[in-house]
Each structure stands twice: as C-alpha cells, then as structure tokens.
Design a protein around this motif. Structure first.
Motif, PDB file in Angstrom:
ATOM      1  N   ILE A  11      16.328  17.427-110.020  1.00  0.00           N
ATOM      2  CA  ILE A  11      17.779  18.948-109.879  1.00  0.00           C
ATOM      3  C   ILE A  11      17.209  19.767-108.962  1.00  0.00           C
ATOM      4  O   ILE A  11      17.844  19.755-107.632  1.00  0.00           O
ATOM      5  N   ALA A  12      16.448  20.462-109.242  1.00  0.00           N
ATOM      6  CA  ALA A  12      16.024  22.273-108.377  1.00  0.00           C
ATOM      7  C   ALA A  12      15.519  21.488-106.899  1.00  0.00           C
ATOM      8  O   ALA A  12      16.158  23.059-106.296  1.00  0.00           O
ATOM      9  N   LEU A  13      14.591  20.282-106.799  1.00  0.00           N
ATOM     10  CA  LEU A  13      13.701  20.064-105.923  1.00  0.00           C
ATOM     11  C   LEU A  13      14.871  19.795-104.338  1.00  0.00           C
ATOM     12  O   LEU A  13      15.207  20.595-103.299  1.00  0.00           O
ATOM     13  N   PRO A  14      15.605  18.527-104.302  1.00  0.00           N
ATOM     14  CA  PRO A  14      16.694  18.303-103.700  1.00  0.00           C
ATOM     15  C   PRO A  14      18.144  19.761-103.565  1.00  0.00           C
ATOM     16  O   PRO A  14      18.433  19.590-102.463  1.00  0.00           O
ATOM     17  N   LEU A  15      18.228  20.505-104.619  1.00  0.00           N
ATOM     18  CA  LEU A  15      18.932  21.246-104.370  1.00  0.00           C
ATOM     19  C   LEU A  15      18.991  22.717-103.332  1.00  0.00           C
ATOM     20  O   LEU A  15      19.371  22.618-102.700  1.00  0.00           O
ATOM     21  N   SER A  16      17.167  22.618-103.559  1.00  0.00           N
ATOM     22  CA  SER A  16      16.873  23.327-102.357  1.00  0.00           C
ATOM     23  C   SER A  16      16.872  22.920-101.119  1.00  0.00           C
ATOM     24  O   SER A  16      17.263  23.155-100.062  1.00  0.00           O
ATOM     25  N   THR A  17      16.594  21.815-101.071  1.00  0.00           N
ATOM     26  CA  THR A  17      16.607  21.422 -99.507  1.00  0.00           C
ATOM     27  C   THR A  17      18.627  20.782 -98.920  1.00  0.00           C
ATOM     28  O   THR A  17      18.607  20.787 -97.663  1.00  0.00           O
ATOM     29  N   LYS A  18      19.476  20.816 -99.545  1.00  0.00           N
ATOM     30  CA  LYS A  18      20.743  21.060 -99.323  1.00  0.00           C
ATOM     31  C   LYS A  18      20.778  22.367 -99.340  1.00  0.00           C
ATOM     32  O   LYS A  18      22.177  22.554 -98.292  1.00  0.00           O
ATOM     33  N   LEU A  19      20.606  23.073-100.423  1.00  0.00           N
ATOM     34  CA  LEU A  19      21.343  24.810 -99.439  1.00  0.00           C
ATOM     35  C   LEU A  19      20.158  25.150 -98.729  1.00  0.00           C
ATOM     36  O   LEU A  19      20.193  26.572 -98.275  1.00  0.00           O
ATOM     37  N   GLY A  20      19.400  24.252 -97.682  1.00  0.00           N
ATOM     38  CA  GLY A  20      18.343  25.745 -96.047  1.00  0.00           C
ATOM     39  C   GLY A  20      17.345  25.916 -97.135  1.00  0.00           C
ATOM     40  O   GLY A  20      17.019  26.956 -96.202  1.00  0.00           O
ATOM     41  N   VAL A  21      16.789  26.028 -98.304  1.00  0.00           N
ATOM     42  CA  VAL A  21      15.548  26.520 -98.345  1.00  0.00           C
ATOM     43  C   VAL A  21      14.565  25.594 -97.671  1.00  0.00           C
ATOM     44  O   VAL A  21      14.388  24.553 -98.169  1.00  0.00           O
ATOM     45  N   ARG A  22      13.882  26.528 -96.797  1.00  0.00           N
ATOM     46  CA  ARG A  22      12.745  25.525 -96.131  1.00  0.00           C
ATOM     47  C   ARG A  22      11.435  26.643 -96.114  1.00  0.00           C
ATOM     48  O   ARG A  22      11.185  27.557 -96.157  1.00  0.00           O
ATOM     49  N   ASP A  23      10.425  25.955 -96.313  1.00  0.00           N
ATOM     50  CA  ASP A  23       8.897  25.943 -95.796  1.00  0.00           C
ATOM     51  C   ASP A  23       8.304  26.145 -95.194  1.00  0.00           C
ATOM     52  O   ASP A  23       8.588  25.794 -94.087  1.00  0.00           O
ATOM     53  N   LYS A  24       7.873  27.422 -94.708  1.00  0.00           N
ATOM     54  CA  LYS A  24       7.287  27.780 -94.200  1.00  0.00           C
ATOM     55  C   LYS A  24       5.438  26.779 -93.569  1.00  0.00           C
ATOM     56  O   LYS A  24       5.571  26.658 -94.303  1.00  0.00           O
ATOM     57  N   GLN A  25       5.617  26.365 -92.302  1.00  0.00           N
ATOM     58  CA  GLN A  25       4.989  25.696 -92.169  1.00  0.00           C
ATOM     59  C   GLN A  25       3.419  26.969 -91.895  1.00  0.00           C
ATOM     60  O   GLN A  25       3.576  27.257 -90.832  1.00  0.00           O
ATOM     61  N   ARG A  26       2.801  25.854 -92.775  1.00  0.00           N
ATOM     62  CA  ARG A  26       1.552  27.141 -92.625  1.00  0.00           C
ATOM     63  C   ARG A  26       0.613  25.645 -92.160  1.00  0.00           C
ATOM     64  O   ARG A  26       0.038  24.736 -92.371  1.00  0.00           O
ATOM     65  N   PRO A  27      -0.802  27.252 -90.823  1.00  0.00           N
ATOM     66  CA  PRO A  27      -2.030  26.316 -90.406  1.00  0.00           C
ATOM     67  C   PRO A  27      -3.040  25.935 -90.920  1.00  0.00           C
ATOM     68  O   PRO A  27      -3.129  27.518 -92.353  1.00  0.00           O
ATOM     69  N   LYS A  28      -3.388  24.729 -91.531  1.00  0.00           N
ATOM     70  CA  LYS A  28      -4.621  24.464 -92.764  1.00  0.00           C
ATOM     71  C   LYS A  28      -5.703  25.121 -92.321  1.00  0.00           C
ATOM     72  O   LYS A  28      -5.618  24.937 -90.764  1.00  0.00           O
TER      73      LYS A  28
END
Length: 398
Positions: A60-77
């Motif tokens: 529930i929570a992870l799919p909901l975060s995607t639909k609500l526009g929560v984006r993870d920051k791209q971090r250099p490895k």
C-alpha cells in the motif's frame, strides 16, 4: 537461586500498597486482575504487527508514494573499493583527518577523493524518501486506530472525567476485557518499534527515542502488573493525540505540499505543547503524585511509576524545545524549518567547488599558453603577432 530471585522480585511490598498482599488479589469467576504472565502475549502480537507493517508498506504505502509523486533523489554511488569499504563497515563511517591520510596512501588516491568516497558511501546508507513516507504512513494508521480505540474504551469510564476515580478501590480494581486488549495493542506496538529500530529511519534524537521506547515499555508493563491500568490508559490516550498530527505532517512534507504541511505542523505543535506540557502534568503527574496519597501510603511501586512518568516528561520538554524553536523560525521566516531531528544528506558542494577551481585554474593556464604563443583573436581581428602596439595604445599594421 532463580527461585530466590523470583520470590524477592514479587514481594508484595514492591508492587502493592501497605496492608495489601497477593492473597487479597486472588481472582474469582467474576473478578479478574492483571497477571504478569499476560504481558508475554505482547511479544507474538508485536511480531504479527511487524509482519503486517511489512505487508502494508510494500502493498500500500510504496505504490501510494509513487502515485502521490514522492520521488527518491538520485544519489551518485561510491566506486567499489575494498580497503575503504572494510574501514567503513568495521571502523567508522566518518574517518578523522589522520585516518583519511592513511587511507589515501593505502589506496594511492588523493585525500579529496577519499573524502568524496566516504561522503557518497554515507549517502548510500541514508533512507530514501519513499521509505520515510512508508514509515510515516504506517505510524499514522496505527496512531489513528490506537487513539480512537482509546477514546472508545474510555469515554464511559469515570476516571476519564474525574481523575480521582483512578484510585477508587485501588489496587483491587477488576480488569475489563476492553482495557486488556487496549493495553496489548499499545504494548505490542512499542515492542514492534524496538524490533524494527535497527531498520527504521535514524534521526538525530535516536538515543532519546530508545530511552522513550524503553521507558514506555517499562511503564506500560509495570502499570499493568501493579494494576495502575486506569492511569496508564490516560497516559496512552494523551500521547496518541499529538502523534495523530505528527505523521501526516511528515507525509505532506515528503509530498512537498508545503502549505498543508505548514498548517498541520502548527496544529501538531499546539496539540503537542498543550497535551504534553499542560494536560499530562496535571492529569497524570499531579494525579499520580498527589491524589493517590489520599488512598494509600507511599511504597516502591509509587516511587517507581512516578520516576518513569517524570522521565517521559523530561523527554516531552526536550522535544518541546525543538518544536518551539521550529515554530519561532516559522513565524520569523514564514516557512517551516527542516525537521531538526532529521539527519541531513551530505552534498558534493565541496567536491564541485574544487572541480570549478580546477577548471578555472586550467583555463587560466590555457589562456596564458595561447597568449604567449600569440594565438588569441578578438572579434575576428587578426592575430596579435601581426600587430604592433604603440605607446598611445593604438595598433598599427606591421
């Protein structure tokens, strides 16, 4: 020896007021009192909550975060490096200056690159925005359920409206099934937080959170064993009231709904400060310290419960100071400051600044080289080696 320890631990002088023994607390068919062995049920219930939480966050929570526009920051490895990785995992995540120099020599790398590697490696371990969102959603769902469960259980109980009723007939107060399950729900949740502590988002008040969870578990457990259930239910309802506003504030912050987040934060601040600094001291601390003495004389359980309640109040004061500081910044700046408990992500600004300086240095070197060789032209003019400079600043063709 174990039997002697058991007998010493469960002396009635520790748990019951003077003049009351365990024989006075014997159960009958119609009367049930809290039994310490009941607390063991909270462990399997806590494990069930952990499983439910994992399923909730994934389904529930992870799919909901995607639909609500929560984006993870791209971090250099960080580039693979066995020497640095070994030091990072076994020694420390933030090496000192001398250790940086030693590691740079071992890896045959500049110190700046070693610093950059550790900075990126630490950022890789920091939780993603979607993880924070999922965790906040889970806590929000629980606190809402717990708070309204507490209200449903207590709304018809006399001690919710008259606090002296917490001590009427104490300690011979029968345990009602609704109070038992309410206690199990709260205790199981806090045990589940302890179980997931190594995997949850770590904030700057991590140590205070550990103290809070430990004090809460001890308080709930001891209040159950000593039949302080009436005062315990008041403590739990008061705590859940403000938490119901804290988690949605985080959720809207992760969604970047700034105005909604700021509004909820102000509501949360008001509820927290009133409930923890006004209602809690009067309803719980004053009640436990003063009103209880109208019924019985002080004993070990009386002092122990008050110490635990005071520890919680000290934590309330600590968090209240952080909240008041954030409210003050909000009033001055018109925007909510970043959560002071959050561990900020390290940026590569130092690295970028060094690269800019290096490029500027290289550019100046190149400029010096080409001008010395006479290759610079401006606005389509001829090369400088074909022009002669006069004293008056004009150029003349040779």
């Amino acid at each position: 020896m174990a039997r002697s320890l058991y007998e010493w631990l469960w002396q009635h002088e520790f748990w019951l007021p003077p003049g009351i023994t365990w024989e006075d607390m014997q159960e009958s068919e119609d009367t049930h009192y809290p039994q310490p062995r009941d607390l063991l049920l909270s462990i399997p219930f806590a494990l069930i909550l952990v499983v439910v939480r994992c399923a909730f966050e994934r389904a529930i929570a992870l799919p909901l975060s995607t639909k609500l526009g929560v984006r993870d920051k791209q971090r250099p490895k960080a580039q693979p490096n066995s020497v640095l990785e070994t030091f990072y995992s076994r020694r420390r995540k933030n090496p000192k200056e001398g250790e940086l120099l030693s590691l740079a020599k071992q890896c045959d790398l500049p110190v700046r690159k070693v610093e950059k590697w550790f900075r990126r490696r630490r950022n890789m371990d920091r939780p993603s925005l979607s993880k924070k969102f999922s965790e906040a959603c889970w806590r929000f769902i629980f606190y809402i359920i717990s708070f309204f469960t507490g209200l449903a259980v207590l709304y018809d109980k006399p001690w919710l409206w008259d606090h002296r009723e917490c001590w009427t007939g104490y300690p011979q107060q029968p345990l009602q099934p609704s109070l038992f399950w309410y206690y199990m729900l709260e205790l199981s949740f806090y045990w589940s937080l302890v179980f997931t502590l190594p995997f949850d988002v770590k904030r700057k008040d991590f140590k205070e959170q550990i103290v809070h969870h430990a004090a809460t578990i001890f308080l709930i457990s001891f209040s159950y064993c000593a039949n302080y259930i009436r005062i315990g239910t008041l403590v739990m309802v008061i705590h859940d009231a403000s938490d119901c506003f804290l988690e949605p504030t985080k959720i809207f912050n992760y969604m970047k709904w700034k105005k909604t987040c700021d509004s909820l934060f102000m509501i949360f601040s008001a509820v927290f400060l009133i409930s923890r600094l006004v209602i809690y001291p009067y309803t719980v601390l004053y009640n436990t310290y003063y009103y209880s003495m109208e019924i019985f004389q002080p004993f070990f359980g009386y002092y122990f419960v008050n110490v635990l309640l005071i520890i919680l109040q000290l934590l309330h004061v600590f968090w209240s100071c952080l909240i008041i500081h954030m409210v003050y910044k909000f009033i001055l700046q018109g925007t909510m400051e970043k959560d002071m408990r959050s561990d900020t992500e390290e940026s590569d600004k130092d690295e970028e600044r060094d690269e800019i300086r290096e490029k500027e240095k290289n550019g100046i070197t190149y400029f010096s080289n080409v001008t010395s060789n006479g290759y610079i032209q401006r606005n389509g003019s001829e090369p400088l080696n074909n022009r002669a400079h006069l004293a008056n600043g004009h150029a003349k063709e040779r």
